[in-house]
Design an enzyme around this catalytic site. Structure first.
Site, short mmCIF file in Angstrom:
data_model
loop_
_atom_site.label_atom_id
_atom_site.label_comp_id
_atom_site.label_asym_id
_atom_site.label_seq_id
_atom_site.Cartn_x
_atom_site.Cartn_y
_atom_site.Cartn_z
N HIS A 123 0.95 -1.37 0.24
CA HIS A 123 0.21 0.14 0.05
C HIS A 123 0.82 1.22 -0.08
O HIS A 123 -0.03 2.34 -0.41
CB HIS A 123 -0.61 0.16 1.33
CG HIS A 123 -0.27 0.28 2.64
ND1 HIS A 123 -0.30 -0.79 3.49
CD2 HIS A 123 -0.25 1.51 3.03
CE1 HIS A 123 0.61 -0.23 4.92
NE2 HIS A 123 0.72 1.01 4.12
N ASP A 153 0.09 -7.79 1.70
CA ASP A 153 0.20 -6.34 1.75
C ASP A 153 2.14 -6.37 1.44
O ASP A 153 2.49 -5.00 2.16
CB ASP A 153 0.08 -5.29 3.28
CG ASP A 153 -0.21 -4.16 2.82
OD1 ASP A 153 -0.12 -3.76 1.57
OD2 ASP A 153 -0.50 -3.24 4.07
N GLY A 225 3.55 6.93 7.98
CA GLY A 225 4.43 6.53 7.52
C GLY A 225 5.85 6.18 8.39
O GLY A 225 6.95 5.18 7.47
N ASN A 226 5.17 5.38 9.32
CA ASN A 226 5.85 4.06 9.38
C ASN A 226 5.35 2.97 8.99
O ASN A 226 6.33 1.41 8.98
CB ASN A 226 5.26 3.51 10.89
CG ASN A 226 6.41 4.99 12.06
OD1 ASN A 226 6.17 5.68 12.80
ND2 ASN A 226 7.62 4.18 12.43
N SER A 227 4.86 2.91 7.84
CA SER A 227 4.52 1.58 6.90
C SER A 227 5.39 1.16 6.46
O SER A 227 6.61 1.53 5.63
CB SER A 227 3.39 2.09 5.86
OG SER A 227 1.62 1.77 6.92
N LEU A 282 -3.46 -26.89 2.51
CA LEU A 282 -3.14 -27.72 3.59
C LEU A 282 -4.81 -28.86 2.60
O LEU A 282 -4.72 -29.58 2.59
CB LEU A 282 -3.47 -27.93 5.07
CG LEU A 282 -3.90 -28.89 6.18
CD1 LEU A 282 -2.19 -29.47 5.84
CD2 LEU A 282 -4.17 -28.03 7.41
N GLY A 283 -5.69 -27.57 2.44
CA GLY A 283 -6.73 -28.87 1.97
C GLY A 283 -8.39 -28.85 2.70
O GLY A 283 -8.43 -29.28 2.64
#
Length: 470
Positions: A123, A153, A225-227, A282-283
C-alpha cells in the site's frame, strides 16, 4: 551579703553533684540504647533462591542502543509519486486538458541485502509512477519495483548503489514471544530515522474478519509514515514489517500490527525466484473451537481448529485427515484459531511437508501432509471453481473447462433455478476458453471494470448456456 554568697555556693555545688551523677550512672545506658537503634536489621530468608535468579533490585532496564545502531541506517524513506484523476474544472473542459494530478505518498522500507533489495508494504507504493528512496545519510535513489503481493501487503524494490548498503537480517518470527521487547524503526510524519519501543502484545492477529491475516501486535508507537518500516528484537533482527494501526483518529492510540518476518521473507524469496507468490494449502475448511462450539460438534477440545470438510484431492485428504478432526498443532506451532493456521501455512510452498497433530475420538495422531498448490479460485457472481478431471469433462462431453465446486451463496438459488449446480463445467469467460483455474483468474483480473461479464456453462442436463452481467 554573706547569705547570698552561701546560696550561690550551694547552687553550684548541687549542679556539680547532679552532673557527676548523670555522667556516672545515666549516660552509659543511653549510649547502649542509641547503638541498638542505629544497628541495621538482619533478615533471615524463609525460602531458597537460586543465586542467579534476577530480583527486582538487580533488574536492569532493557538497552536498545545496540538494536537501534544496527537498524537505523538500514531503514529508508519511501516516496511514492502517483498520477491520479482530479476533479474536472471549467478550464480543463475549455482547453481540453486532462484532469490528472500528481499525488505524493510516503512511507518506510527496509534494506534486506547489501546490493539494494528493499522490502516495504504494497500500500506504500501502490499505483506509483515513480518510487524514490532516501537513505539515512540523505542519498537519494530511484527504485525499481520487482514485485508485489496484495494478499500479504508486501512489495519488493531494488536500488542501484555504488557500494554495499547497510541491511537488516531476517529473524525467526515464530520464536518471538508475547511480552518480548521490540523496536519499531521508520519515518512517521516524514520524521526520518525514528525509533520507538514496546512489547509484543499478541501474535496471529486478524484485522480483516476473514481469518486471512496473521499480524504481530505490539504497543510500540507506529504512526502514518511508519508503514513498511522494521520491527526488530533487542538483537536488531527483523521480526516484522510494520503495516497497520488500530485508530479512530488515523494516528497511534495504543496498538500497531506487523507482518511476521517469516511471511515477509517467504514472499520476497518467491518473488525473486518465481515472479509471484507460491501458496501451499492444506485443503481443509472449518473454524476455531470454544466451549459452545465443542458442545455443538460433540468434541471435548475447546481449543484448536475444527475441520468441517476436506477438499477433494488435497494433501489433507491423501494424508487421511477427516471431517470432525481437530487440528491442535502443525510442526512446532500450536493452533487455536484459523489465523494461527493460515499464518504458518503462509510461510510454506506447494510440495512442502508439514506434520499435522490432530485429535480424533479422544486420540491424538500426527499425520505428515504434503501441501499442494491452490486447488480452487473464487469467481465473481459464480462462486468457487477448481480444475476439472478428465472424468468430469467426459461426463459432460466437453474438451475443456473448470468444475464448479461451490456456488456463490448470494446467488445460489438463482443459479440452481437455471439448471446450474455444483459439478457443472465452466468452459469460457468473455469468449476465452478456460482450461485451468489460473486461466480463469487471469481473464477476470484482466477484465476492465466497465466490461460486461459473460459465463459459458454446461448445465446439469449437458446443455451449453450463456449468462451475462453488466
Amino acid at each position: 551579703m554573706k547569705k547570698i554568697l552561701t546560696l550561690v555556693f550551694v547552687s553550684v555545688l548541687g549542679g556539680i553533684i547532679t552532673l557527676s551523677a548523670y555522667k556516672l550512672f545515666v549516660e552509659p545506658d543511653s549510649t547502649i540504647a542509641s547503638n541498638i537503634e542505629n544497628t541495621s536489621p538482619f533478615f533471615v530468608p524463609t525460602a531458597n533462591y537460586d543465586a542467579k535468579t534476577t530480583n527486582l533490585l538487580n533488574t536492569e532496564s532493557p538497552n536498545f542502543i545496540k538494536a537501534a545502531d544496527k537498524t537505523i541506517h538500514a531503514v529508508v524513506h519511501v516516496k511514492n509519486t502517483a498520477v491520479i484523476s482530479g476533479p474536472v474544472t471549467f478550464e480543463d473542459l475549455f482547453f481540453g486538458r486532462k484532469s490528472e494530478r500528481a499525488q505524493i505518498g510516503t512511507g518506510s522500507g527496509v534494506i534486506i541485502s547489501p546490493d539494494g533489495y528493499i522490502i516495504t508494504n504494497n500500500h506504500v507504493i501502490n499505483g506509483a509512477k515513480e518510487i524514490g528512496i532516501t537513505l539515512n545519510d540523505n542519498r537519494i535513489y530511484e527504485a525499481e519495483l520487482i514485485g508485489t503481493d496484495e494478499k500479504t501487503d508486501m512489495a519488493l524494490l531494488k536500488i542501484k548503489a555504488d557500494d554495499d548498503l547497510p541491511y537488516i537480517t531476517f529473524g525467526d518470527s515464530d520464536q518471538a514471544q508475547i511480552g518480548e521487547w521490540v523496536l519499531a524503526v521508520g519515518n512517521p510524519f516524514n520524521l526520518t530515522s525514528t525509533v520507538t519501543a514496546g512489547i509484543i502484545s499478541a501474535k496471529s492477529r486478524d484485522l480483516s474478519g476473514r481469518n486471512s491475516q496473521s499480524f504481530i501486535q505490539t504497543d510500540a508507537a507506529v504512526n502514518p509514515g511508519n508503514s513498511g518500516g522494521a520491527l526488530v528484537n533487542v538483537n536488531g533482527d527483523l521480526i516484522g514489517i510494520n503495516t497497520a494501526i488500530t485508530s479512530q483518529t488515523g494516528s497511534y492510540i495504543g496498538y500497531s500490527f506487523a507482518v511476521p518476518s517469516n511471511i515477509a521473507r517467504k514472499v520476497v524469496e518467491d518473488i525473486m525466484e518465481y515472479g509471484d507468490v507460491q501458496t501451499g494449502i492444506l485443503g481443509v475448511t472449518g473454524g476455531p473451537l470454544n466451549s459452545k462450539a465443542a458442545e455443538q460438534f460433540g468434541v471435548k477440545d475447546t481449543q484448536g481448529f475444527y475441520i468441517s470438510s476436506v477438499e477433494e484431492d488435497s494433501g489433507a485428504e491423501k494424508a487421511g485427515i477427516q471431517s470432525g478432526d481437530v487440528i491442535k498443532r502443525i510442526d512446532n506451532v500450536d493452533i487455536s484459531k484459523f489465523s494461527d493456521l493460515s499464518g504458518y501455512l503462509s510461510t510454506k510452498r506447494p510440495n512442502d511437508v508439514v506434520n499435522v497433530t490432530i485429535t480424533r475420538d479422544n486420540k491424538t495422531k500426527v499425520l505428515p501432509v504434503t501441501l499442494v498448490k491452490n486447488l480452487t479460485v473464487d469467481l465473481p457472481i459464480l462462486g468457487r471453481v477448481k480444475d476439472a478431471k478428465t472424468s468430469d469433462l467426459r461426463k459432460f462431453k466437453v474438451k475443456n473447462g473448470v468444475k464448479i465446486a461451490q456456488l456463490d451463496g448470494r446467488y445460489a438459488s438463482n443459479w440452481k433455478a437455471n439448471g446450474i449446480e455444483e459439478g457443472c463445467i465452466l468452459t469460457a469467460i468473455n469468449g476465452v476458453e478456460i482450461n485451468s483455474i489460473e486461466e480463469a483468474k487471469r481473464v477476470i483480473d484482466n477484465k476492465s471494470s466497465d466490461e460486461p461479464l459473460k459465463f459459458e456453462i454446461i448445465n446439469k442436463n449437458g446443455e451449453k448456456e450463456n449468462f451475462y452481467w453488466r
